[in-house]
Design an enzyme around this catalytic site. Sequence first.
Site, PDB file in Angstrom:
ATOM      1  N   CYS A 134      39.367  36.594  34.977  1.00 38.93           N
ATOM      2  CA  CYS A 134      38.151  35.784  34.905  1.00 38.93           C
ATOM      3  C   CYS A 134      38.460  34.350  34.489  1.00 38.93           C
ATOM      4  O   CYS A 134      38.619  34.050  33.300  1.00 38.93           O
ATOM      5  CB  CYS A 134      37.177  36.423  33.920  1.00 38.93           C
ATOM      6  SG  CYS A 134      35.691  35.454  33.678  1.00 38.93           S
ATOM      7  N   CYS A 137      35.966  32.778  32.129  1.00 33.30           N
ATOM      8  CA  CYS A 137      36.046  33.220  30.736  1.00 33.30           C
ATOM      9  C   CYS A 137      37.254  32.597  30.039  1.00 33.30           C
ATOM     10  O   CYS A 137      37.160  32.179  28.896  1.00 33.30           O
ATOM     11  CB  CYS A 137      36.203  34.737  30.647  1.00 33.30           C
ATOM     12  SG  CYS A 137      35.168  35.661  31.776  1.00 33.30           S
ATOM     13  N   ASP A 138      38.400  32.556  30.715  1.00 30.79           N
ATOM     14  CA  ASP A 138      39.654  32.263  30.018  1.00 30.79           C
ATOM     15  C   ASP A 138      40.342  30.964  30.429  1.00 30.79           C
ATOM     16  O   ASP A 138      41.284  30.531  29.759  1.00 30.79           O
ATOM     17  CB  ASP A 138      40.633  33.436  30.240  1.00 30.79           C
ATOM     18  CG  ASP A 138      40.046  34.747  29.738  1.00 30.79           C
ATOM     19  OD1 ASP A 138      39.354  34.709  28.710  1.00 30.79           O
ATOM     20  OD2 ASP A 138      40.259  35.780  30.388  1.00 30.79           O
TER      21      ASP A 138
END
Length: 316
Positions: A134, A137-138
């Site tokens: 992701c 997300c990261d």
Amino acid sequence: MSQVHNVIIIGGGPAGLTAAIYAARANVGPVIIEGYAAGGQLMITTEVENYPGFPEGIQGPELMQMFRGQAERFGAKLITADVTRVDLSSRPFGVWTDADELRAHSLIISTGASARWLGLDSETRLRGFGVSSCATCDGFFFRDRELVVVGGGDTAMEEALFLARIASKVTVVHRRDEFRASRIMADRVLGHPKIAVRWNAEVQQVIGDGVVDGVEVRDAVTGAVEVIPAAAVFVAIGHDPNTELFVDELDLDPSGYILTDGTRTSVEGVFACGDVQDTVYRQAITAAASGCMAAIDSERWLEAALHQASTSGQHA
Ligand code: NDP
């Protein structure tokens, strides 16, 4: 026996929430078990540019919040829990979560699909330490670093384009010499000054001790092995349907997707919609549309089944 609901919807992505909106507005009183990962894959998507009605685009999580609010407005009951077991062998059907046992005359399954992994030990070991599925997300953690994205579909293109805004360089590693992605996305990647593509490259392992240092790839044509330096690797190689709960309960195709005729599954009264049964389109808009269809199908089925039960009860 505990209360028997008319319809329980399992899964709270675009398909399940749309089914909930339609079922609630039809006064069916749906209960939706949305799962701890509520909202589905749009929760880990950045800008959604192709959902009609949002000409400027919208963030995935914001769109899902709107779906949810709309379902609640019409009285859908939302339960945030994972379903641990189902029993579809007789009606009313049984649905278990950690805390509850629920019963329903009809079920709508919209459990979606999950990101696929390469299946390497080094990938598992370093997941959360530079191995991710992701970018939204990261990606933030790897500002101005060199990154690798694995895959050749639209997801990989989307991840690479997103990461190119953050990273100093992104290398897309793809196992063939041609992308599967749509032309427009592929062209954006190929024309991007910060993105390189490593064709015909199979990932052999993720290199790193505690944190990711790079990715070891083998050239599928020459057999040559090289290490591409990277602070993180984003695996974007597709998805698997979330159907573990239904393996012994419903007919599935060889890849594990629920087999449907329209939205009807192999068990009468059980309907499926969204990515859990869609091997072709897999879009938020098609998931939402099939959620609407499942709600209408289950409502009609319920009406007929409950009517039949009440008339046969009268004659008994
Ligand atoms: P896809 O199945 O389309 O692509 C998966 C990619 O990963 C392929 O290039 C495949 O290679 C590669 N791959 C699969 N398994 C492995 C493996 N074990 N090792 C290495 N590479 C592997 O999945 P996506 O998630 O990209 O897309 C799914 C659907 O969602 C598509 O219909 C896509 O169009 C859609 N989508 C649309 C978006 C948008 O419109 N904005 C954004 C994201 C997705 P190969 O090509 O060799 O099979």
